[in-house]
Enzyme design. Structure first.
Site, PDB file in Angstrom:
ATOM      1  NE  ARG A  69       0.183   1.378   3.425  1.00 23.54           N
ATOM      2  CZ  ARG A  69       1.098   2.269   3.678  1.00 23.54           C
ATOM      3  NH1 ARG A  69       2.394   1.936   3.772  1.00 23.54           N
ATOM      4  NH2 ARG A  69       0.810   3.543   3.833  1.00 23.54           N
ATOM      5  CG  ASP A 258      -3.000   8.243  -1.238  1.00 24.72           C
ATOM      6  OD1 ASP A 258      -2.956   8.717  -0.088  1.00 24.72           O
ATOM      7  OD2 ASP A 258      -2.624   7.088  -1.515  1.00 24.72           O
TER       8      ASP A 258
HETATM    9  O1  MRU Z   1      -4.509   3.223   2.127  1.00 25.87           O
HETATM   10  P1  MRU Z   1      -3.019   3.419   2.054  1.00 25.87           P
HETATM   11  O2  MRU Z   1      -2.287   2.835   3.202  1.00 25.87           O
HETATM   12  O3  MRU Z   1      -2.461   2.980   0.721  1.00 25.87           O
HETATM   13  O4  MRU Z   1      -2.845   4.975   2.137  1.00 25.87           O
HETATM   14  C1  MRU Z   1      -1.550   5.535   2.095  1.00 25.87           C
HETATM   15  C2  MRU Z   1      -1.538   6.999   2.287  1.00 25.87           C
HETATM   16  O5  MRU Z   1      -2.560   7.635   2.410  1.00 25.87           O
HETATM   17  C3  MRU Z   1      -0.212   7.685   2.211  1.00 25.87           C
HETATM   18  O6  MRU Z   1      -0.194   8.835   3.005  1.00 25.87           O
HETATM   19  C4  MRU Z   1       0.067   8.091   0.758  1.00 25.87           C
HETATM   20  O7  MRU Z   1      -0.105   7.009  -0.101  1.00 25.87           O
HETATM   21  C5  MRU Z   1       1.428   8.645   0.589  1.00 25.87           C
HETATM   22  S1  MRU Z   1       2.666   7.394   0.655  1.00 25.87           S
HETATM   23  C6  MRU Z   1       4.154   8.113   0.277  1.00 25.87           C
END
Ligand code: MRU
Length: 380
Positions: A69, A258
């Protein structure tokens, strides 16, 4: 605050040293192998388990089920997934099918679509029998670039932390949310990169880690990473952000992203917006660590970003390790309780103090476009 710069530092000696010392890597490709290996992030912090990914379907499952993730990491795994698919079927139909399957795994982080498009564009005009090799080369390039971007963000952010440390006695108190660390990338993280460098050069630092309900990426992953590197940190419940800021215990907030729209709206893990509001109310600088592949130049504003809606069971249940070492899931609410589970929220650009990119800082959307003119103008 450091001024914006346009060059990506090509060498980062301290960063390389940190990178080498880290005992874990979210994604590796054994030399010459036609597979990749990832850490199963669902097992952390209780177990460090590596998983081999040797087919596109397994790559898709790993992203969908969140073994991997974090925006940059799912982009890289998606790119390798496409290369794996082409090893089996490199026809136009095979390419289109694998692209669509991988793209459908998670909707919000734009890095996934960006990486898939990049691999597809690199191979589509080649003869069918040359496509798979070219896809592996492109996926390797995406991974290597992510490492370099992490380093550059770290070097630029380090200047900010040095500046803060020189102005006040005591540790710089950085609040972060979710996990934007090495586990979310191919290198050593975005929001964490400046922290790792600052700690390595002896700057006094303390990190406030937001637990990040419901999947607990802060409690499970960010704490683990900080502990691996010996960086002082404290875990707090998400709803304590405002109170900590009001008490003057937070020097700055540093979060990942994201997807960022061209007007500067920031989509990141649910709860980021609340932190930005509290930061504004309390005069705490709010920074977004932003690798350029996370910018969606095709979107005018954050309201068009698709927000992933995840199963209510993640809100209604909790999983952890019991005293006897068993991984256990317990139910929190009465049977039949309805729950919503938005995985991300959008922080309006006006609440963002700065975007920390691999090319330096940008204070607003206009400055961000000036840092990346070749990409901003291509979509203007
Ligand atoms: O649901 P996830 O764990 O994939 O969400 C990750 C995040 O929200 C992070 O802050 C984002 O991807 C930035 S990672 C450098």
């Amino acid at each position: 605050m450091p001024t914006t710069v346009s060059a990506i530092p090509t060498t980062a000696t301290t960063a390389d040293a940190i990178e080498d010392r880290a005992s874990y890597r979210a994604l590796t490709r054994p030399r010459g192998a036609r597979h990749i290996e990832v850490l199963d992030q669902r097992a952390l912090p209780h177990a460090v388990a590596k998983v081999k990914i040797a087919t596109a379907d397994v790559a898709a499952l790993a992203i969908r089920n969140m073994l991997v993730r974090g925006a940059p990491l799912i982009g890289a795994v998606g790119a390798y997934g496409l290369a794996l698919a082409l090893d089996r079927d490199a026809s136009d139909a095979g390419l289109a099918r694998a692209h669509a399957t991988l793209d459908a795994t998670r909707p919000t982080a734009v890095n996934l679509r960006w990486a898939l498009d990049r691999v597809r564009n690199a191979v589509a005009s080649l003869p069918v029998d040359a496509r798979a090799d070219a896809a592996w080369i492109e996926a390797d390039a995406i991974r290597a670039e992510d490492v370099a971007i992490n380093h550059a963000i770290g070097v630029h952010g380090l200047g900010l932390l040095r500046d803060l440390a020189s102005r006040r006695p005591g540790p710089v108190n950085v609040m972060t949310h979710c996990n934007a660390g090495a586990l979310a990338t191919c290198g050593f993280g975005t929001a964490t990169a400046p922290l790792f460098l600052a700690h390595a050069e002896g700057l006094p630092l303390h990190v406030w880690v937001s637990e990040t309900r419901p999947r607990m990426q802060g409690a499970n992953l960010t704490t683990w990473e900080l502990a691996q590197r010996g960086i002082p940190h404290t875990l707090f419940v998400d709803s304590a952000s405002g109170m900590l800021m009001r008490r003057g215990e937070v020097s700055l907030v540093m979060v990942g992203a994201d997807r960022v729209a061209r007007n500067g709206d920031v989509c990141n893990k649910i709860g980021t917006y609340d932190k930005a509001l509290a930061a504004r109310d309390n005069g705490v600088p709010f920074h977004v660590a932003l690798p350029s592949p996370t910018i969606d130049w095709s979107l005018d504003s954050g309201s068009a970003i698709p927000i992933e809606s995840r199963p209510p069971s993640e809100v209604l249940n909790m999983t952890g390790r019991s005293d006897d070492g068993e991984i256990t899931t317990v139910t929190l609410a009465p049977a039949g309780t309805r729950a919503v589970n938005f995985a991300f929220d959008v922080t309006p650009a006006e609440l963002v103090g700065s975007y920390l990119t691999e090319r330096g800082y940008a204070r607003d959307a206009k400055a961000l476009a000036d840092l990346f003119p070749e990409r901003a103008h291509a979509h203007a």
